[in-house]
Design an enzyme around this catalytic site. Structure first.
Site, short mmCIF file in Angstrom:
data_model
loop_
_atom_site.label_atom_id
_atom_site.label_comp_id
_atom_site.label_asym_id
_atom_site.label_seq_id
_atom_site.Cartn_x
_atom_site.Cartn_y
_atom_site.Cartn_z
N LYS A 140 0.86 -1.19 0.00
CA LYS A 140 0.00 0.00 0.00
C LYS A 140 0.89 1.23 0.00
O LYS A 140 1.70 1.42 0.91
CB LYS A 140 -0.91 0.01 1.23
CG LYS A 140 -1.67 1.34 1.43
CD LYS A 140 -2.61 1.32 2.64
CE LYS A 140 -3.20 2.71 2.92
NZ LYS A 140 -4.07 2.76 4.10
N ASP A 145 -2.48 10.35 3.38
CA ASP A 145 -3.88 9.99 3.55
C ASP A 145 -4.59 11.04 4.39
O ASP A 145 -4.53 11.01 5.61
CB ASP A 145 -3.97 8.61 4.21
CG ASP A 145 -5.42 8.16 4.40
OD1 ASP A 145 -6.32 8.79 3.81
OD2 ASP A 145 -5.63 7.16 5.14
N LYS A 155 -10.04 13.22 7.70
CA LYS A 155 -9.58 12.85 9.04
C LYS A 155 -9.55 14.08 9.94
O LYS A 155 -9.38 15.19 9.46
CB LYS A 155 -8.15 12.29 8.95
CG LYS A 155 -8.05 10.89 8.38
CD LYS A 155 -6.62 10.40 8.43
CE LYS A 155 -6.50 9.00 7.85
NZ LYS A 155 -7.23 7.98 8.60
N ASP A 160 1.60 6.51 5.46
CA ASP A 160 0.62 5.57 4.91
C ASP A 160 1.14 4.85 3.66
O ASP A 160 0.42 4.08 3.03
CB ASP A 160 -0.70 6.29 4.63
CG ASP A 160 -1.91 5.40 4.81
OD1 ASP A 160 -1.77 4.35 5.47
OD2 ASP A 160 -2.98 5.75 4.30
N ASP A 177 -12.10 7.38 3.47
CA ASP A 177 -10.90 7.15 4.28
C ASP A 177 -10.53 5.67 4.32
O ASP A 177 -9.45 5.31 4.79
CB ASP A 177 -11.14 7.69 5.70
CG ASP A 177 -9.84 7.87 6.47
OD1 ASP A 177 -8.76 7.80 5.85
OD2 ASP A 177 -9.92 8.08 7.70
N GLU A 216 -9.40 3.90 2.02
CA GLU A 216 -8.86 3.95 0.66
C GLU A 216 -7.81 2.89 0.38
O GLU A 216 -7.58 2.54 -0.77
CB GLU A 216 -8.28 5.36 0.39
CG GLU A 216 -6.83 5.58 0.85
CD GLU A 216 -6.63 5.44 2.34
OE1 GLU A 216 -7.61 5.59 3.09
OE2 GLU A 216 -5.50 5.17 2.78
N ARG A 243 -7.71 -0.32 0.98
CA ARG A 243 -8.29 -1.51 0.35
C ARG A 243 -8.68 -1.24 -1.11
O ARG A 243 -8.69 -2.14 -1.93
CB ARG A 243 -9.47 -2.01 1.19
CG ARG A 243 -10.58 -1.03 1.33
CD ARG A 243 -11.51 -1.33 2.51
NE ARG A 243 -10.96 -0.87 3.78
CZ ARG A 243 -11.55 -1.05 4.96
NH1 ARG A 243 -12.70 -1.69 5.03
NH2 ARG A 243 -10.99 -0.59 6.07
N1 BES Z 1 -4.25 4.70 6.80
C1 BES Z 1 -5.42 4.51 7.57
C2 BES Z 1 -5.22 3.54 8.71
C3 BES Z 1 -4.41 4.03 9.88
C4 BES Z 1 -4.94 4.90 10.80
C5 BES Z 1 -3.14 3.54 10.07
C6 BES Z 1 -4.18 5.31 11.88
C7 BES Z 1 -2.40 3.94 11.16
C8 BES Z 1 -2.92 4.83 12.06
C9 BES Z 1 -6.53 3.97 6.69
O1 BES Z 1 -6.55 4.42 5.39
C10 BES Z 1 -7.81 4.41 7.32
O2 BES Z 1 -8.05 5.58 7.35
N2 BES Z 1 -8.60 3.46 7.81
C11 BES Z 1 -9.82 3.76 8.45
C12 BES Z 1 -10.83 2.75 7.99
C13 BES Z 1 -12.24 3.09 8.39
C14 BES Z 1 -12.72 4.33 7.66
C15 BES Z 1 -13.12 1.91 8.07
C16 BES Z 1 -9.58 3.66 9.95
O3 BES Z 1 -8.86 2.80 10.40
O4 BES Z 1 -10.14 4.49 10.67
ZN ZN Z 2 -4.77 4.96 4.64
MN MN Z 3 -7.58 6.25 5.19
#
Ligand code: BES
Ligand code: ZN
Ligand code: MN
Length: 497
Positions: free
Chosen positions: A267, A272, A279, A290, A349, A351, A353
């Site tokens: 990834k 992000d 966010k 990210d 967010d 993204e 996947r």
């Molecule tokens: N890159 C983030 C995941 C992340 C968050 C990694 C904090 C490390 C620290 C990912 O793209 C994301 O935003 N995931 C969301 C998914 C949710 C919207 C289902 C998350 O984990 O909040």
């Molecule tokens: Zn992300």
């Molecule tokens: Mn994200």
């Protein structure tokens, strides 16, 4: 840092600093006992007078000991032998590195590869030693006007009492250096700010790496190529950004022509913001990390080419920036992935996947022996496993076991979470084949469930490195280079298998 093997009498070795462990066992044993004899009991005198007890991590620097050729002797507490596992060993090596880094010696001799670390042979102790020294010497000061002075210590001899062990040490050093070089590359790519490290930058870095190694072939797919392939999901992530997405492919042919390749998919979200599902502001800078999955793929490639492993490897990096704008994807939008499956994007967010699923479909064409994706995918994984353990899920138990074992061997551990069918329903969408989020429960598992819809035709595993790829907060903030050791070990094990 240069490492070389040395054996022979300790008391007559010429070195700036001779590093010897003192355990809590009495009387002194091992190299400490040999040296104590040579200097007529100066070391046991230091122990007796309470200057060093042998507690793990304690240090005492002695200058100009009589009867010993080395300029200095650094005593380092190694604790109780029965507690000497990977963690304690690393702590000892870390302390030694810190002292050497700030000290006056320009070279050192370490006897620590002879320590009885639980479950490790001399090769793997040596490798862990080299990796730990290098890890603690790493600096990222590219953007500082005033650079920290580079440490005086440049050369490190690793001592073995048995000449017969020299080959094991030599192999441990070579592989430890290769893995450390890979890990350092991963850390640096991770630490670079989002305005420097864009998808285009990663593509350039990939081309530069391939130029250095003739065994590496690189190809960069542009947005128009991805469009032609039907990668509507990946492209929905870069839609809001001024930075075009890139799909980078590395191929390394170290094995026989007919050997199926192992495939790694990283990834590479170079920043992000969350997109329209923006966010919150606090700590958002950390979303420059990210792309650490992608960075780890770079690191593994580097280690693999350096070691010239006789395997075939294909690496895919799905690089994009996730931004809000007038052209950005909106919650509720429906896109069609390369697999033909339609996706309702309920949260922009989620993204990671979305870029991975198209890269995973693309992986099919390489007829892979296995596919492992690496991603800072879910905050939920940080909640579940914290900062010490990588999340591991997949559709093939043999592959899962191989990765778990590699993590233990490399001291870069992962832990399996279930991918039971029951969780799949959380991704049901009233309007499309699948939704991109599965609600508040089991976020790491439903993210993997999403990926599993695109990986049915090969053995697949997913590493969620959201908690392990970097350390947060103050001065200690920075990329860790994980899971380069785990993945490199996994590939090393495929050679012997
Ligand atoms: N890159 C983030 C995941 C992340 C968050 C990694 C904090 C490390 C620290 C990912 O793209 C994301 O935003 N995931 C969301 C998914 C949710 C919207 C289902 C998350 O984990 O909040
Ligand atoms: Zn992300
Ligand atoms: Mn994200």
């Amino acid at each position: 840092m240069e490492f070389n093997v040395k054996h022979g009498a300790l008391e007559t070795i010429k070195t700036g600093c001779l590093v010897v462990a003192v355990s809590e066992a009495r009387p002194l044993d091992g190299p400490a006992a040999i040296l104590d004899k040579a200097c007529s009991g100066q070391i046991s005198a230091a122990v007796k007078h309470g200057d060093i007890s042998g507690k793990a991590g304690q240090t005492l620097m002695l200058f100009g000991l009589p009867g010993i050729t080395a300029q200095r002797v650094l005593l380092i507490g190694s604790g109780k032998d029965e507690d000497l596992g990977d963690r304690q060993f690393r702590k000892v090596v870390q302390k030694v590195t810190a002292v050497l880094k700030d000290g006056g010696a320009t070279d050192a001799l370490l006897t620590l590869a002879a320590l009885p670390v639980k479950g490790r042979d001399v090769y793997s102790r040596t490798r862990l030693l080299v990796e730990t020294v290098r890890e603690n010497l790493y600096q990222f000061d590219q953007f500082k006007s005033k650079k920290a002075p580079s440490p005086r210590v440049r050369k490190c001899l690793l001592w073995t009492p048995e000449k017969a062990d020299a080959d094991q040490l030599t192999r441990g050093i070579a592989q430890g250096q290769a893995i450390s070089d890979g890990t350092a590359l991963t850390r640096t790519l991770g630490n670079l700010p989002g305005n420097v490290c864009t998808p285009t930058y990663l593509a350039k870095e990939a081309k530069a790496l391939a130029k250095q190694h003739k065994e590496l072939e690189v190809e960069v797919l542009e947005e128009k190529d991805m469009k032609a392939l039907g990668m509507g999901s990946l492209l929905s992530v870069s839609a809001g950004s001024a930075e075009p997405a890139k799909l980078i492919r590395f191929s390394y042919q170290g094995g026989k022509g007919k050997d199926k390749p192992h495939v790694l998919v990283g990834k590479g979200i170079t920043f992000d913001t969350g997109g329209i599902s923006l966010k919150p502001g606090g700590g958002m800078d950390e979303m420059k990390y990210d792309m650490c999955g992608a960075a780890s793929v770079f690191g593994v490639i580097k280690a693999v080419v350096t070691m010239q492993l006789p395997i075939n490897l294909v690496c895919l990096i799905a690089a994009a920036e996730n931004m809000p704008s007038g052209t950005a994807t909106k919650p509720g939008d429906i896109v069609t992935s390369m697999s033909g499956q339609t996706i309702e994007i309920l949260n922009t967010d989620a993204e990671g996947r979305l870029v991975l699923c198209d890269a995973l479909s693309y992986a099919e064409r390489f007829n892979p022996a296995s596919v492992v994706d690496i991603a800072t995918l879910t905050g939920a994984c940080v909640v579940a496993l914290g900062a010490h353990t990588t999340g591991l899920l997949g559709n093939n138990d043999e592959l899962i076991q191989q990765l778990l074992a590699a993590g233990t061997k490399a001291d870069d551990r992962a832990w399996q979470l279930p991918l039971f069918d029951e969780y799949q329903e959380q991704l049901d969408s009233p309007f499309a084949d699948i939704a991109n989020i599965g609600g508040p429960k089991a976020g790491t598992i439903t993210a993997a469930c999403f990926l599993s819809r695109f990986t049915k035709s090969y053995p697949w595993a997913h590493l969620d490195i959201a908690g392990t790829a970097w350390t947060s907060g103050g001065k200690e903030k920075g990329a860790t280079g994980r899971p380069v050791p785990l993945l490199t070990q996994y590939l090393l094990d495929r050679v012997s298998a």
